[in-house]
Design an enzyme around this catalytic site. Structure first.
Site, mmCIF file in Angstrom:
data_model
loop_
_atom_site.group_PDB
_atom_site.id
_atom_site.type_symbol
_atom_site.label_atom_id
_atom_site.label_comp_id
_atom_site.label_asym_id
_atom_site.label_seq_id
_atom_site.Cartn_x
_atom_site.Cartn_y
_atom_site.Cartn_z
ATOM 1 N N GLY A 56 2.833 -1.119 4.319
ATOM 2 C CA GLY A 56 2.884 0.310 4.010
ATOM 3 C C GLY A 56 4.313 0.756 3.778
ATOM 4 O O GLY A 56 4.857 0.632 2.681
ATOM 5 N N GLY A 57 4.957 1.245 4.824
ATOM 6 C CA GLY A 57 6.309 1.804 4.722
ATOM 7 C C GLY A 57 7.300 0.924 3.975
ATOM 8 O O GLY A 57 7.997 1.399 3.063
ATOM 9 N N SER A 93 3.266 -1.983 10.442
ATOM 10 C CA SER A 93 4.714 -2.036 10.689
ATOM 11 C C SER A 93 5.317 -3.408 10.399
ATOM 12 O O SER A 93 6.254 -3.833 11.073
ATOM 13 C CB SER A 93 5.039 -1.602 12.123
ATOM 14 O OG SER A 93 4.608 -0.271 12.345
ATOM 15 N N HIS A 131 -9.574 1.317 4.720
ATOM 16 C CA HIS A 131 -8.319 1.508 5.455
ATOM 17 C C HIS A 131 -8.586 2.469 6.615
ATOM 18 O O HIS A 131 -9.391 3.398 6.492
ATOM 19 C CB HIS A 131 -7.246 2.064 4.519
ATOM 20 C CG HIS A 131 -5.892 2.052 5.140
ATOM 21 N ND1 HIS A 131 -5.497 3.009 6.049
ATOM 22 C CD2 HIS A 131 -4.856 1.180 5.030
ATOM 23 C CE1 HIS A 131 -4.262 2.734 6.455
ATOM 24 N NE2 HIS A 131 -3.861 1.625 5.848
ATOM 25 N N GLU A 159 -7.002 4.892 7.673
ATOM 26 C CA GLU A 159 -6.785 6.310 7.338
ATOM 27 C C GLU A 159 -7.999 6.882 6.623
ATOM 28 O O GLU A 159 -8.375 8.035 6.836
ATOM 29 C CB GLU A 159 -5.502 6.452 6.493
ATOM 30 C CG GLU A 159 -4.268 6.266 7.366
ATOM 31 C CD GLU A 159 -3.066 5.651 6.668
ATOM 32 O OE1 GLU A 159 -3.017 5.642 5.421
ATOM 33 O OE2 GLU A 159 -2.166 5.166 7.380
ATOM 34 N N GLU A 206 -5.520 -4.718 10.589
ATOM 35 C CA GLU A 206 -4.522 -3.668 10.783
ATOM 36 C C GLU A 206 -4.851 -2.858 12.030
ATOM 37 O O GLU A 206 -5.626 -1.894 11.956
ATOM 38 C CB GLU A 206 -4.512 -2.729 9.565
ATOM 39 C CG GLU A 206 -4.127 -3.401 8.270
ATOM 40 C CD GLU A 206 -3.509 -2.408 7.284
ATOM 41 O OE1 GLU A 206 -2.450 -2.723 6.747
ATOM 42 O OE2 GLU A 206 -4.061 -1.317 7.091
ATOM 43 N N GLY A 219 2.320 2.420 10.719
ATOM 44 C CA GLY A 219 3.289 3.500 10.551
ATOM 45 C C GLY A 219 3.995 3.918 11.838
ATOM 46 O O GLY A 219 4.648 4.956 11.881
ATOM 47 N N ASN A 221 0.866 -1.179 0.000
ATOM 48 C CA ASN A 221 0.000 0.000 0.000
ATOM 49 C C ASN A 221 0.903 1.228 0.000
ATOM 50 O O ASN A 221 1.483 1.576 1.021
ATOM 51 C CB ASN A 221 -0.887 -0.045 1.264
ATOM 52 C CG ASN A 221 -1.705 1.213 1.440
ATOM 53 O OD1 ASN A 221 -1.796 2.043 0.537
ATOM 54 N ND2 ASN A 221 -2.315 1.365 2.612
ATOM 55 N N TRP A 222 1.012 1.859 -1.175
ATOM 56 C CA TRP A 222 1.940 2.989 -1.296
ATOM 57 C C TRP A 222 1.384 4.267 -0.662
ATOM 58 O O TRP A 222 2.104 5.258 -0.548
ATOM 59 C CB TRP A 222 2.254 3.258 -2.771
ATOM 60 C CG TRP A 222 3.088 2.197 -3.433
ATOM 61 C CD1 TRP A 222 3.433 0.968 -2.927
ATOM 62 C CD2 TRP A 222 3.685 2.274 -4.729
ATOM 63 N NE1 TRP A 222 4.201 0.279 -3.833
ATOM 64 C CE2 TRP A 222 4.371 1.058 -4.958
ATOM 65 C CE3 TRP A 222 3.710 3.246 -5.739
ATOM 66 C CZ2 TRP A 222 5.071 0.796 -6.134
ATOM 67 C CZ3 TRP A 222 4.395 2.985 -6.915
ATOM 68 C CH2 TRP A 222 5.082 1.773 -7.111
ATOM 69 N N LYS A 223 0.100 4.266 -0.321
ATOM 70 C CA LYS A 223 -0.555 5.461 0.246
ATOM 71 C C LYS A 223 -0.329 6.660 -0.687
ATOM 72 O O LYS A 223 -0.236 6.481 -1.889
ATOM 73 C CB LYS A 223 -0.062 5.707 1.673
ATOM 74 C CG LYS A 223 -0.184 4.443 2.526
ATOM 75 C CD LYS A 223 -0.040 4.687 3.990
ATOM 76 C CE LYS A 223 -0.181 3.354 4.732
ATOM 77 N NZ LYS A 223 -0.220 3.495 6.166
HETATM 78 P P1 PGA Z 1 2.736 0.339 7.673
HETATM 79 O O1 PGA Z 1 1.286 0.559 6.990
HETATM 80 O O2 PGA Z 1 3.287 -0.961 7.132
HETATM 81 O O3 PGA Z 1 3.539 1.531 7.250
HETATM 82 O O4 PGA Z 1 2.510 0.277 9.138
HETATM 83 C C1 PGA Z 1 0.417 -0.507 6.755
HETATM 84 C C2 PGA Z 1 -0.871 -0.006 6.163
HETATM 85 O O5 PGA Z 1 -1.326 1.077 6.572
HETATM 86 O O6 PGA Z 1 -1.476 -0.663 5.301
#
Ligand code: PGA
Length: 266
Positions: free
Chosen positions: A246-247, A225, A107, A109, A179, A185, A18-20
């Site tokens: 994500g990251g 994470s 998600h 967010e 999640e 993050g 997930n590149w956001k």
């Molecule tokens: P993260 O994000 O790996 O940076 O914690 C995961 C996500 O939000 O899908």
């Protein structure tokens, strides 16, 4: 409880990135070229999905098709109507035309910053499945909910509402990502035991609403994470079928390492 390894169905693991809201078109071309180069491995055994921003889908698609890559494309959001006066929105058929196989919905967010509700998630899931795109539905609790020992009830409710009225067959081919919000993050991942407990619970709720066959087939991922160092601990868990990353998905070497770990362990 239904999960906890009692159900032994071989499921193809998924590593989804997930590149956001990261990467301009030029940067996305560069990153997808590197990922395509690094992730050159046994494809029947795993699904690798990258979910760039909408504006990068076309150029990432071009890179992957030029390389004859088996990496699949996903979007990060969608609107449930097919066309019309919905300024700023993107429909399922638009995603389909760009060869998106997957789309993330719900998600945390989007729920937290953009007010996405379980009802909206439900409409998006139904629209995606009707249009032939597989949803990756996210659920997960806040730290307050976890501290109040309400985690399983909370995510169970998100799952029930999100998949309300969806056919068992459609649920079976979909994906849910657990999640926990406090792990996204933050560098503070859940423990493998916490993640396994939640993923097993999600599977047991699916068994309740869609039957055991769907529960055996649906892929349940952990996200929050996840990186190569801790992935080795999550992957052996029986109800965790991979990761939503994500990251670490923005680093081609780390992402490829995650794919390799999932391939080796699952
Ligand atoms: P993260 O994000 O790996 O940076 O914690 C995961 C996500 O939000 O899908």
């Amino acid at each position: 409880m239904f999960g906890a390894g009692k159900v032994s169905e071989k499921r193809v693991p998924i590593i989804a990135g997930n590149w956001k809201m990261n990467k301009t078109t030029v940067e996305a071309v560069n990153l997808s070229q590197h990922i395509s180069f690094e992730c050159d491995m046994a494809w029947e055994a795993i699904e690798v999905v990258i979910c760039p921003p909408f504006t990068d889908l076309k150029s990432v698609f071009n890179v992957l098709s030029f390389d004859h890559s088996s990496i699949k494309l996903g979007a990060q959001n969608v609107f449930w109507e097919d066309e019309g006066a919905y300024t700023g929105e993107i429909s399922v058929s638009m995603l389909k035309e760009l060869t998106c196989d997957y789309c993330i919905v719900g998600h945390s967010e989007r729920r937290g910053i953009f007010g996405e509700t379980d009802e909206m998630v439900n409409k998006k899931i139904k629209a995606l499945l009707a249009g032939g795109v597989r949803p990756i539905m996210c659920c997960g609790e806040s730290l307050e909910v976890r501290d109040a020992r309400q985690t399983l009830e909370f995510i169970g409710e998100q799952v029930r509402r999100g998949w309300d009225g969806v056919d068992a067959e459609d649920i079976a081919k979909s994906v849910i990502a657990y999640e926990p919000i406090w792990a996204i993050g933050t560098g503070r991942a859940a423990t493998p035991e916490q993640a396994q407990e939640a993923c097993a619970h999600i599977r047991s709720v699916i068994a309740e609403i869609a039957g055991e066959d769907a529960a055996k087939k649906i892929r349940v991922l952990y996200g929050g994470s996840m990186k190569p160092e801790n992935a080795k601990l999550f992957m052996p868990e029986p109800d965790i079928d991979g990761g939503l990353i994500g990251g670490a998905a923005l680093d081609s070497k780390a992402f490829a390492e995650l794919v390799e770990i999932a391939l080796k362990i699952k």
